[in-house]
Design a protein around this motif. Structure first.
Motif, PDB file in Angstrom:
ATOM      1  N   SER A   1       0.827  -1.207   0.000  1.00 28.03           N
ATOM      2  CA  SER A   1       0.000   0.000   0.000  1.00 28.03           C
ATOM      3  C   SER A   1       0.861   1.258   0.000  1.00 28.03           C
ATOM      4  N   GLU A   2       1.876   1.285   0.868  1.00 31.30           N
ATOM      5  CA  GLU A   2       2.728   2.472   0.931  1.00 31.30           C
ATOM      6  C   GLU A   2       3.609   2.602  -0.311  1.00 31.30           C
ATOM      7  N   TYR A   3       4.075   1.497  -0.824  1.00 31.26           N
ATOM      8  CA  TYR A   3       4.870   1.473  -2.051  1.00 31.26           C
ATOM      9  C   TYR A   3       4.081   2.099  -3.199  1.00 31.26           C
ATOM     10  N   ASN A   4       2.852   1.645  -3.373  1.00 29.36           N
ATOM     11  CA  ASN A   4       2.048   2.131  -4.496  1.00 29.36           C
ATOM     12  C   ASN A   4       1.611   3.575  -4.317  1.00 29.36           C
ATOM     13  N   LEU A   5       1.470   4.014  -3.066  1.00 27.88           N
ATOM     14  CA  LEU A   5       1.124   5.413  -2.830  1.00 27.88           C
ATOM     15  C   LEU A   5       2.259   6.335  -3.254  1.00 27.88           C
ATOM     16  N   VAL A   6       3.459   6.090  -2.757  1.00 29.40           N
ATOM     17  CA  VAL A   6       4.556   6.977  -3.116  1.00 29.40           C
ATOM     18  C   VAL A   6       4.907   6.840  -4.594  1.00 29.40           C
ATOM     19  N   LYS A   7       4.737   5.667  -5.139  1.00 34.11           N
ATOM     20  CA  LYS A   7       5.009   5.472  -6.561  1.00 34.11           C
ATOM     21  C   LYS A   7       4.086   6.323  -7.416  1.00 34.11           C
ATOM     22  N   SER A   8       2.822   6.465  -6.983  1.00 33.55           N
ATOM     23  CA  SER A   8       1.850   7.208  -7.787  1.00 33.55           C
ATOM     24  C   SER A   8       1.928   8.713  -7.567  1.00 33.55           C
ATOM     25  N   ILE A   9       2.029   9.158  -6.300  1.00 36.67           N
ATOM     26  CA  ILE A   9       1.950  10.600  -6.061  1.00 36.67           C
ATOM     27  C   ILE A   9       3.310  11.266  -5.940  1.00 36.67           C
ATOM     28  N   GLY A  10       4.392  10.467  -5.820  1.00 40.28           N
ATOM     29  CA  GLY A  10       5.724  11.052  -5.720  1.00 40.28           C
ATOM     30  C   GLY A  10       6.526  10.966  -6.993  1.00 40.28           C
ATOM     31  N   ASP A  11       5.919  10.498  -8.069  1.00 44.52           N
ATOM     32  CA  ASP A  11       6.573  10.352  -9.366  1.00 44.52           C
ATOM     33  C   ASP A  11       6.862  11.730  -9.959  1.00 44.52           C
ATOM     34  N   ALA A  12       8.089  11.948 -10.387  1.00 45.77           N
ATOM     35  CA  ALA A  12       8.457  13.239 -10.981  1.00 45.77           C
ATOM     36  C   ALA A  12       7.609  13.556 -12.206  1.00 45.77           C
ATOM     37  N   ARG A  13       7.206  12.522 -12.941  1.00 41.56           N
ATOM     38  CA  ARG A  13       6.398  12.748 -14.145  1.00 41.56           C
ATOM     39  C   ARG A  13       4.991  13.208 -13.773  1.00 41.56           C
ATOM     40  N   VAL A  14       4.461  12.677 -12.686  1.00 45.78           N
ATOM     41  CA  VAL A  14       3.133  13.072 -12.219  1.00 45.78           C
ATOM     42  C   VAL A  14       3.169  14.496 -11.665  1.00 45.78           C
ATOM     43  N   ARG A  15       4.110  14.754 -10.788  1.00 42.97           N
ATOM     44  CA  ARG A  15       4.214  16.076 -10.180  1.00 42.97           C
ATOM     45  C   ARG A  15       4.581  17.128 -11.222  1.00 42.97           C
ATOM     46  N   GLY A  16       5.467  16.773 -12.151  1.00 39.89           N
ATOM     47  CA  GLY A  16       5.856  17.732 -13.181  1.00 39.89           C
ATOM     48  C   GLY A  16       4.733  18.083 -14.125  1.00 39.89           C
ATOM     49  N   ALA A  17       3.805  17.149 -14.332  1.00 38.85           N
ATOM     50  CA  ALA A  17       2.647  17.411 -15.183  1.00 38.85           C
ATOM     51  C   ALA A  17       1.594  18.251 -14.469  1.00 38.85           C
ATOM     52  N   LEU A  18       1.708  18.335 -13.140  1.00 37.31           N
ATOM     53  CA  LEU A  18       0.779  19.132 -12.330  1.00 37.31           C
ATOM     54  C   LEU A  18       1.590  20.102 -11.470  1.00 37.31           C
ATOM     55  N   PRO A  19       2.312  21.003 -12.100  1.00 40.10           N
ATOM     56  CA  PRO A  19       3.306  21.798 -11.366  1.00 40.10           C
ATOM     57  C   PRO A  19       2.723  22.750 -10.338  1.00 40.10           C
ATOM     58  N   ASN A  20       1.481  23.168 -10.505  1.00 46.87           N
ATOM     59  CA  ASN A  20       0.884  24.127  -9.581  1.00 46.87           C
ATOM     60  C   ASN A  20      -0.185  23.506  -8.687  1.00 46.87           C
ATOM     61  N   SER A  21      -0.212  22.196  -8.642  1.00 43.24           N
ATOM     62  CA  SER A  21      -1.172  21.513  -7.780  1.00 43.24           C
ATOM     63  C   SER A  21      -0.726  21.623  -6.330  1.00 43.24           C
ATOM     64  N   PRO A  22      -1.657  21.511  -5.366  1.00 44.08           N
ATOM     65  CA  PRO A  22      -1.248  21.552  -3.955  1.00 44.08           C
ATOM     66  C   PRO A  22      -0.168  20.536  -3.591  1.00 44.08           C
ATOM     67  N   PRO A  23      -0.250  19.259  -4.028  1.00 44.14           N
ATOM     68  CA  PRO A  23       0.835  18.340  -3.657  1.00 44.14           C
ATOM     69  C   PRO A  23       2.204  18.781  -4.158  1.00 44.14           C
ATOM     70  N   SER A  24       2.266  19.308  -5.383  1.00 43.83           N
ATOM     71  CA  SER A  24       3.554  19.767  -5.914  1.00 43.83           C
ATOM     72  C   SER A  24       4.064  20.969  -5.126  1.00 43.83           C
ATOM     73  N   ASP A  25       3.174  21.902  -4.810  1.00 45.38           N
ATOM     74  CA  ASP A  25       3.572  23.067  -4.028  1.00 45.38           C
ATOM     75  C   ASP A  25       3.992  22.675  -2.609  1.00 45.38           C
ATOM     76  N   ILE A  26       3.264  21.747  -2.011  1.00 42.90           N
ATOM     77  CA  ILE A  26       3.599  21.318  -0.643  1.00 42.90           C
ATOM     78  C   ILE A  26       4.981  20.681  -0.616  1.00 42.90           C
ATOM     79  N   ALA A  27       5.259  19.816  -1.565  1.00 44.00           N
ATOM     80  CA  ALA A  27       6.580  19.178  -1.615  1.00 44.00           C
ATOM     81  C   ALA A  27       7.674  20.226  -1.744  1.00 44.00           C
ATOM     82  N   ARG A  28       7.486  21.179  -2.631  1.00 46.99           N
ATOM     83  CA  ARG A  28       8.519  22.192  -2.886  1.00 46.99           C
ATOM     84  C   ARG A  28       8.626  23.186  -1.739  1.00 46.99           C
TER      85      ARG A  28
END
Length: 486
Positions: free
Chosen positions: A270-297
């Motif tokens: 469960s934890e593996y698949n969570l970080v794999k999906s929401i921590g992927d550079a391709r996912v975050r880079g495609a949503l650069p201004n989303s709250p998760p991307s902003d929170i990480a940065r």
């Protein structure tokens, strides 16, 4: 002879840098007279940060800020330095007016001693001595950066003491500050016999022993290229052996094993698949201004500067210099001991990071699918996953403030300039971005910071939550055993 008088000659390295004598005999005004180029003066003056509330917070901003703090290394080294500096300030003020128990016994200063001079002298004495005790700069650029740090410290000291010879009140305050700092330095440094200082608390060998565990399922490894694309080598293994400031040992608040250590379990999948999906550079880079991307940065780009967060929270709460000094001393002791505790646990468990786990061909869990091209959104730090270091520090700072102010409902807003975020092709790197985040409580900030590391692709969730718990426990111990009111 004071420890600082043994130390300062090597802070600046000729021929590019400025030769210095002991700052007990060579004032900041004399230093500027020797090196009074327009650039040098401009650098020094620009590095003295604007006033926040009083001399304690102003000096805290300089010591923990970008000109001085990074000269000492990573977060672990910086936390140690800030603990020494903050305790020096606390004890100096309490030698003038004894309101709280000091960290170490101090001689009483005259009642007319200037508190602001004491704060300035404690900071300057401690910071310059510790800068001088560092190994030679590894690059010319770092040599220049250290020289600029010295200029900034001396410029701030000059601004605090003013022109001309110190008056009697200032002289007494200077003596109190120097004495308190020397006492703290003597606990962690010794004369090396060559006119300098050598650390005696284990901090001089942060990367010994070297990490050498072979690759295996669940075992931390150097991050694989091409992550950014450099390989990140495991570091700071020796920080587990640094002498703590308050806790009894690095193992006192040892984190229990994580459930995710069972790599074939549903919890791990469960934890593996969570970080794999929401921590992927391709996912975050495609949503650069989303709250998760902003929170990480946000958190990676400056939000983790807890001295800065404490200043924001404390500024309008009516604290005087003694109260501010106690607050920063408690926070920074907690941060330093939390960092030592954290590294001890990391290198006991040696659990792998998501980037290694997700690229591993077959971990034996039927519910985890590897991806040899996966990359985290932000760069993986150079040590094992469990428990998370940043949340351990966040938990320590937040719990200290909860105890100090007797409330979790401490609101604060902060803006950081997040640096460029590199992305894999064909995505374009994210540019520098000003990101503002607001928090209604410390617990809200804690939980968001924990998720920030998952959004960043650099941690499993359980390690982040374990870090918060460990940091809270360290802070409770420090608050309950140090700097009590008289």
């Amino acid at each position: 002879m004071r420890l600082l008088a043994l130390a300062v000659g090597r802070v600046l390295h000729p021929p590019q840098d400025i030769a210095m004598n002991s700052p007990h005999t060579l004032s900041a005004r004399s230093l500027r007279a020797r090196a009074c180029t327009p650039l040098a003066v401009a650098l020094a003056l620009c590095s003295v940060l604007p006033a926040y509330a009083d001399s304690v917070t102003d000096w805290n901003a300089l010591a923990s800020g970008p000109t001085v703090a990074p000269r000492f290394g990573g977060p672990q080294q910086q936390s140690r330095v800030m603990a020494i500096v903050s305790l020096s300030v606390h004890d100096a003020l309490n030698s003038i007016q004894s309101r709280y128990n000091t960290y170490r016994p101090v001689a009483s200063a005259p009642g007319n001693a200037s508190p602001d001079a004491a704060v300035a002298a404690a900071n300057r004495t401690a910071l310059l001595a510790m800068l001088d005790a560092l190994p030679p700069p590894p690059t010319p650029a770092e040599g220049t950066a250290r020289a600029n740090a010295v200029l900034a410290i001396n410029a701030a000291y000059d601004a605090a003491i003013g022109p001309g010879a110190p008056d009697a009140s200032e002289a007494a305050g200077i003596a109190a500050g120097e004495s308190a700092a020397d006492t703290l330095l003597a606990l962690r440094y010794a004369d090396n016999g060559s006119g300098g200082l050598t650390p005696t608390d284990g901090s001089g060998t942060p990367n010994l022993p070297a990490y050498s565990l072979p690759p295996s399922v669940g075992v931390h490894q150097p991050t694989p290229a091409p992550e950014f694309p450099a390989v990140t080598t495991p570091a700071f293994m020796g920080w587990a052996f640094v002498t703590p400031f308050a806790v009894t040992s690095a193992a006192q608040f040892h984190s229990p094993p994580g459930k995710i250590f069972k790599v074939n379990s549903a919890k791990y999948a469960s934890e593996y698949n969570l970080v794999k999906s929401i921590g992927d550079a391709r996912v975050r880079g495609a949503l650069p201004n989303s709250p998760p991307s902003d929170i990480a940065r946000f958190w990676a780009g400056g939000g983790l500067d807890w001295n800065g967060n404490v200043r924001i929270i404390a500024i309008n709460r009516g604290l005087d210099r003694w109260q501010n000094a106690r607050l920063f001393a408690l926070v920074n002791m907690s941060l330093a001991d939390a960092a030592i505790t954290n590294i001890a646990d990391k290198y006991q468990y040696n659990f792998w990071r998501p980037v290694t786990a997700i690229r591993w061909p077959d971990d034996g869990n039927p519910f985890t699918k590897s991806d040899a091209t996966w990359r985290p959104f932000l760069q993986t730090p150079p040590y094992p996953d469990y428990p998370c270091a940043s949340t351990t520090l966040t938990g320590a700072a937040a719990q200290t403030m909860r105890r100090f102010f007797k409330s979790d409902a401490l609101t604060f807003t902060r803006t950081v300039n997040a640096p460029i975020a590199p992305l894999p092709a064909p995505l374009v790197d994210l540019p520098v971005k000003a990101i503002t985040r607001s928090y209604p409580s410390l617990s809200t900030a804690e939980q968001e910071q924990a998720m920030a590391r998952v959004y960043s692709g650099i941690h499993f969730t359980e390690g982040c939550l374990a870090g918060l718990k460990a940091g809270n426990k360290v802070a409770d111990w420090v608050f309950g055993h140090q700097l009590q009111a008289k």
